[in-house]
Design a protein around this motif. Structure first.
Motif, PDB file in Angstrom:
ATOM      1  N   VAL A  53       0.834  -1.207   0.000  1.00  0.00           N
ATOM      2  CA  VAL A  53       0.000   0.000   0.000  1.00  0.00           C
ATOM      3  C   VAL A  53       0.864   1.252   0.000  1.00  0.00           C
ATOM      4  O   VAL A  53       0.646   2.185  -0.775  1.00  0.00           O
ATOM      5  N   GLU A  54       1.888   1.230   0.852  1.00  0.00           N
ATOM      6  CA  GLU A  54       2.733   2.414   0.939  1.00  0.00           C
ATOM      7  C   GLU A  54       3.467   2.677  -0.372  1.00  0.00           C
ATOM      8  O   GLU A  54       3.530   3.816  -0.844  1.00  0.00           O
ATOM      9  N   CYS A  55       4.003   1.596  -0.951  1.00  0.00           N
ATOM     10  CA  CYS A  55       4.718   1.761  -2.219  1.00  0.00           C
ATOM     11  C   CYS A  55       3.798   2.310  -3.297  1.00  0.00           C
ATOM     12  O   CYS A  55       4.184   3.207  -4.057  1.00  0.00           O
ATOM     13  N   VAL A  56       2.580   1.773  -3.346  1.00  0.00           N
ATOM     14  CA  VAL A  56       1.660   2.215  -4.389  1.00  0.00           C
ATOM     15  C   VAL A  56       1.312   3.688  -4.197  1.00  0.00           C
ATOM     16  O   VAL A  56       1.272   4.465  -5.155  1.00  0.00           O
ATOM     17  N   MET A  57       1.097   4.064  -2.930  1.00  0.00           N
ATOM     18  CA  MET A  57       0.763   5.468  -2.680  1.00  0.00           C
ATOM     19  C   MET A  57       1.897   6.384  -3.097  1.00  0.00           C
ATOM     20  O   MET A  57       1.688   7.451  -3.674  1.00  0.00           O
ATOM     21  N   GLU A  58       3.107   5.925  -2.801  1.00  0.00           N
ATOM     22  CA  GLU A  58       4.286   6.700  -3.193  1.00  0.00           C
ATOM     23  C   GLU A  58       4.325   6.866  -4.708  1.00  0.00           C
ATOM     24  O   GLU A  58       4.521   7.959  -5.238  1.00  0.00           O
ATOM     25  N   GLN A  59       4.077   5.725  -5.368  1.00  0.00           N
ATOM     26  CA  GLN A  59       4.086   5.704  -6.820  1.00  0.00           C
ATOM     27  C   GLN A  59       3.049   6.669  -7.390  1.00  0.00           C
ATOM     28  O   GLN A  59       3.314   7.405  -8.336  1.00  0.00           O
ATOM     29  N   LEU A  60       1.875   6.644  -6.763  1.00  0.00           N
ATOM     30  CA  LEU A  60       0.788   7.496  -7.243  1.00  0.00           C
ATOM     31  C   LEU A  60       1.150   8.971  -7.135  1.00  0.00           C
ATOM     32  O   LEU A  60       0.945   9.740  -8.080  1.00  0.00           O
ATOM     33  N   SER A  61       1.697   9.354  -5.992  1.00  0.00           N
ATOM     34  CA  SER A  61       1.989  10.784  -5.843  1.00  0.00           C
ATOM     35  C   SER A  61       3.144  11.175  -6.761  1.00  0.00           C
ATOM     36  O   SER A  61       3.213  12.302  -7.257  1.00  0.00           O
ATOM     37  N   HIS A  62       4.032  10.212  -7.004  1.00  0.00           N
ATOM     38  CA  HIS A  62       5.124  10.420  -7.937  1.00  0.00           C
ATOM     39  C   HIS A  62       4.573  10.688  -9.339  1.00  0.00           C
ATOM     40  O   HIS A  62       4.966  11.647 -10.015  1.00  0.00           O
ATOM     41  N   MET A  63       3.644   9.831  -9.755  1.00  0.00           N
ATOM     42  CA  MET A  63       3.044   9.985 -11.086  1.00  0.00           C
ATOM     43  C   MET A  63       2.273  11.288 -11.171  1.00  0.00           C
ATOM     44  O   MET A  63       2.287  11.975 -12.196  1.00  0.00           O
ATOM     45  N   ASP A  64       1.594  11.609 -10.065  1.00  0.00           N
ATOM     46  CA  ASP A  64       0.820  12.833 -10.024  1.00  0.00           C
ATOM     47  C   ASP A  64       1.726  14.051 -10.219  1.00  0.00           C
ATOM     48  O   ASP A  64       1.414  14.958 -10.995  1.00  0.00           O
ATOM     49  N   ALA A  65       2.862  14.005  -9.525  1.00  0.00           N
ATOM     50  CA  ALA A  65       3.800  15.123  -9.617  1.00  0.00           C
ATOM     51  C   ALA A  65       4.330  15.245 -11.040  1.00  0.00           C
ATOM     52  O   ALA A  65       4.484  16.350 -11.586  1.00  0.00           O
ATOM     53  N   ASN A  66       4.609  14.110 -11.668  1.00  0.00           N
ATOM     54  CA  ASN A  66       5.084  14.123 -13.050  1.00  0.00           C
ATOM     55  C   ASN A  66       4.057  14.745 -13.969  1.00  0.00           C
ATOM     56  O   ASN A  66       4.392  15.486 -14.891  1.00  0.00           O
ATOM     57  N   LEU A  67       2.792  14.425 -13.706  1.00  0.00           N
ATOM     58  CA  LEU A  67       1.728  14.911 -14.574  1.00  0.00           C
ATOM     59  C   LEU A  67       1.572  16.414 -14.478  1.00  0.00           C
ATOM     60  O   LEU A  67       1.196  17.068 -15.440  1.00  0.00           O
ATOM     61  N   GLN A  68       1.859  16.943 -13.302  1.00  0.00           N
ATOM     62  CA  GLN A  68       1.726  18.395 -13.127  1.00  0.00           C
ATOM     63  C   GLN A  68       2.642  19.145 -14.093  1.00  0.00           C
ATOM     64  O   GLN A  68       2.349  20.269 -14.487  1.00  0.00           O
ATOM     65  N   ARG A  69       3.760  18.491 -14.435  1.00  0.00           N
ATOM     66  CA  ARG A  69       4.736  19.162 -15.279  1.00  0.00           C
ATOM     67  C   ARG A  69       4.385  19.111 -16.759  1.00  0.00           C
ATOM     68  O   ARG A  69       4.894  19.893 -17.557  1.00  0.00           O
ATOM     69  N   VAL A  70       3.520  18.139 -17.092  1.00  0.00           N
ATOM     70  CA  VAL A  70       3.161  18.010 -18.502  1.00  0.00           C
ATOM     71  C   VAL A  70       2.273  19.177 -18.909  1.00  0.00           C
ATOM     72  O   VAL A  70       1.412  19.602 -18.149  1.00  0.00           O
ATOM     73  N   LYS A  71       2.505  19.674 -20.137  1.00  0.00           N
ATOM     74  CA  LYS A  71       1.706  20.832 -20.535  1.00  0.00           C
ATOM     75  C   LYS A  71       0.272  20.411 -20.874  1.00  0.00           C
ATOM     76  O   LYS A  71      -0.001  19.249 -21.185  1.00  0.00           O
ATOM     77  N   LYS A  72      -0.598  21.362 -20.768  1.00  0.00           N
ATOM     78  CA  LYS A  72      -2.027  21.107 -20.928  1.00  0.00           C
ATOM     79  C   LYS A  72      -2.348  20.589 -22.319  1.00  0.00           C
ATOM     80  O   LYS A  72      -1.741  20.986 -23.292  1.00  0.00           O
ATOM     81  N   GLY A  73      -3.353  19.724 -22.394  1.00  0.00           N
ATOM     82  CA  GLY A  73      -3.824  19.290 -23.688  1.00  0.00           C
ATOM     83  C   GLY A  73      -3.005  18.187 -24.316  1.00  0.00           C
ATOM     84  O   GLY A  73      -3.222  17.819 -25.459  1.00  0.00           O
ATOM     85  N   ASP A  74      -2.076  17.644 -23.562  1.00  0.00           N
ATOM     86  CA  ASP A  74      -1.279  16.542 -24.091  1.00  0.00           C
ATOM     87  C   ASP A  74      -2.091  15.255 -23.982  1.00  0.00           C
ATOM     88  O   ASP A  74      -2.635  14.940 -22.934  1.00  0.00           O
ATOM     89  N   LYS A  76      -1.088  12.264 -24.030  1.00  0.00           N
ATOM     90  CA  LYS A  76      -0.469  11.268 -23.155  1.00  0.00           C
ATOM     91  C   LYS A  76      -0.865  11.509 -21.698  1.00  0.00           C
ATOM     92  O   LYS A  76      -1.037  10.583 -20.914  1.00  0.00           O
ATOM     93  N   ALA A  77      -1.020  12.796 -21.369  1.00  0.00           N
ATOM     94  CA  ALA A  77      -1.327  13.139 -19.977  1.00  0.00           C
ATOM     95  C   ALA A  77      -2.645  12.515 -19.542  1.00  0.00           C
ATOM     96  O   ALA A  77      -2.754  11.964 -18.442  1.00  0.00           O
ATOM     97  N   SER A  78      -3.641  12.563 -20.426  1.00  0.00           N
ATOM     98  CA  SER A  78      -4.932  12.049 -19.990  1.00  0.00           C
ATOM     99  C   SER A  78      -4.900  10.535 -19.870  1.00  0.00           C
ATOM    100  O   SER A  78      -5.589   9.958 -19.037  1.00  0.00           O
ATOM    101  N   ILE A  79      -4.068   9.895 -20.697  1.00  0.00           N
ATOM    102  CA  ILE A  79      -3.942   8.442 -20.552  1.00  0.00           C
ATOM    103  C   ILE A  79      -3.314   8.113 -19.210  1.00  0.00           C
ATOM    104  O   ILE A  79      -3.769   7.218 -18.487  1.00  0.00           O
ATOM    105  N   HIS A  80      -2.297   8.885 -18.850  1.00  0.00           N
ATOM    106  CA  HIS A  80      -1.674   8.641 -17.550  1.00  0.00           C
ATOM    107  C   HIS A  80      -2.612   8.941 -16.411  1.00  0.00           C
ATOM    108  O   HIS A  80      -2.634   8.243 -15.406  1.00  0.00           O
ATOM    109  N   ARG A  81      -3.389   9.981 -16.571  1.00  0.00           N
ATOM    110  CA  ARG A  81      -4.395  10.339 -15.566  1.00  0.00           C
ATOM    111  C   ARG A  81      -5.336   9.154 -15.320  1.00  0.00           C
ATOM    112  O   ARG A  81      -5.631   8.786 -14.195  1.00  0.00           O
TER     113      ARG A  81
END
Lengths: 225, 196
Positions: A53-74, A76-81
């Motif tokens: 559970v902890e690893c997955v949560m870490e992974q999720l927030s990691h992915m979330d942080a990565n997504l914040q950097r992606v520019k709007k309208g990409d 790929k971003a929505s697939i990752h979302r």
């Protein structure tokens, strides 16, 4: 769904716990899914998988942080979302079904926790244990306040262990065998049946009583489906 | 007949369809408790008499009353416990603030239980994943798509979504919103998922 989440081909999910540090994300998700399905279909509470559970949560927030950097309208971003959403659903659903079982069987869960030996792994994560204790105390206080304390003196206590139903270990579950098992003793259901022995072939699927295969679920040799 | 009133309590819950919470039947509960008290007092006198005068013929009626007492106790606790379970599922359905008409049906002790349950659940969810927290009351259904079409059923005021845009949720307006933001509102009946 599992295709989208774990397309790493033949990732071995049954690695030793000691190797957990080098687990790839896909393996991690596979582990989570395994725990989720087992928890969803087993009648009783299984051992907690708080490190997953902890690893997955870490992974999720990691992915979330990565997504914040992606520019709007990409695109790929929505697939990752979507992927994040799916993983978060599995995770929440897993924790929810655990919580639900804790609430449903709280006296039994706490009793097992109490009678657990020193070295045995705990069924409950520390957070779940705190929750179960609070739930127990809260419910007991409520019953006392609303009814029991107004009853005759010899009837002011209720044995929670007897009053709250136990998990139905004799219910039937579907399972898929991951490691070949020999000589599984199936106990008789009715008086005119005899006990018999089955071998479980790898990859085969069965419908059996949970009690018979409970140890195999916790060792990871079979997967509930 | 003994125990009839308590059965009436249980029936009352049973008659309500799933998950609905009828008003707390304080009156019915008091009647049951009175019956229990009467049974208990009668038993006390009979026990004393049986002991002092050695009247063994009283024992069966003592036993019968005791069984009734136990049954009453069991049914009353079942009544209360079942109500708790209903209240619990309301927490998951409506979020931490219950609608007034539901609160109106709860007795003071139930309100207290509910607020304690709320607290336990909140601190559990906060402590998940090494203190990061995860709201388990979200993501109740497997996600099918990122955005869904919703229609507003009542005026809700302004609503902010993740990227900072603020939209006005007005009655009968339709929006295309991220699913994870409106799940709760759908369950509360503010929004309706439009399935075309």
């Amino acid at each position: 769904m599992s295709d989208a989440l774990s397309d790493d081909g033949g990732g071995d999910v049954n690695q030793d716990d000691t190797q957990e540090d080098v687990m790839t994300p896909a393996e991690l998700i596979a582990k989570l899914e395994e725990a989720w399905l087992n928890e969803k279909f087993s009648p009783e509470l299984l051992e907690n998988k708080s490190e997953v559970v902890e690893c997955v949560m870490e992974q999720l927030s990691h992915m979330d942080a990565n997504l914040q950097r992606v520019k709007k309208g990409d695109a790929k971003a929505s697939i990752h979302r979507m992927e994040i959403d799916r993983i978060r659903f599995v995770l929440s659903s897993y924790l929810r079904s655990r919580l639900h079982k804790i609430e449903k069987f709280f006296p039994h869960v706490l009793e097992r926790e109490k009678s657990r030996g020193e070295g045995d792994p705990s069924l409950l994560s520390p957070e779940e244990f705190a929750f179960a204790k609070e739930y127990y105390a809260n419910t007991e206080t409520y019953l006392k306040a609303v009814a029991l304390k107004r009853m005759p003196p010899n009837l002011q206590t209720v044995d929670m262990l007897k009053a709250v139903p136990e998990p139905g270990l004799d219910s039937f579950v579907f399972l898929r065998v991951k490691e070949r098992q020999e000589n599984i003793l199936v106990e008789p259901e009715t008086d005119d049946q005899r006990e018999y022995i089955v071998d479980l072939e790898e990859g085969s699927q069965h419908l059996m009583r949970y009690r018979t295969i409970a140890p195999l679920v916790s060792s990871g040799a079979v997967q509930l489906i | 007949m003994f125990c009839e009133k308590v059965i009436e309590l249980i029936r009352e819950l049973h008659r309500m369809s799933d998950g609905q919470l009828p008003a707390f039947n304080e009156d019915g509960l008091r009647q049951v408790l009175q019956e229990m008290e009467a049974l208990y007092e009668q038993n006390q006198t009979d026990v004393n008499e049986a002991k002092s005068e050695g009247r063994a013929d009283l024992i069966p009626s003592i036993k019968l009353r005791h069984c009734c007492l136990l049954r009453n106790q069991r049914c009353v606790t079942a009544y209360c416990y079942d109500r708790l379970l209903r209240i619990r599922s309301l927490r998951w359905e409506y979020g931490s603030v219950l609608p007034a008409n539901v609160r109106f049906h709860m007795c003071a002790e139930e309100v207290q239980w509910f607020s304690q349950y709320k607290k336990s659940l909140a601190s559990f969810m906060r402590s998940l994943g090494g203190g990061e927290g995860l709201d388990l009351t979200q993501d109740m259904k497997p996600p099918k798509s990122l955005y869904i079409e919703v229609r507003c059923l009542k005026d809700h005021g302004e609503f902010e979504i993740d990227d900072g845009t603020v939209i006005l949720l007005k009655k009968n307006s339709q929006h295309f919103l991220p699913r994870w933001k409106c799940e709760q509102l759908i369950r509360q009946g503010v929004l309706e998922h439009v399935v075309s």
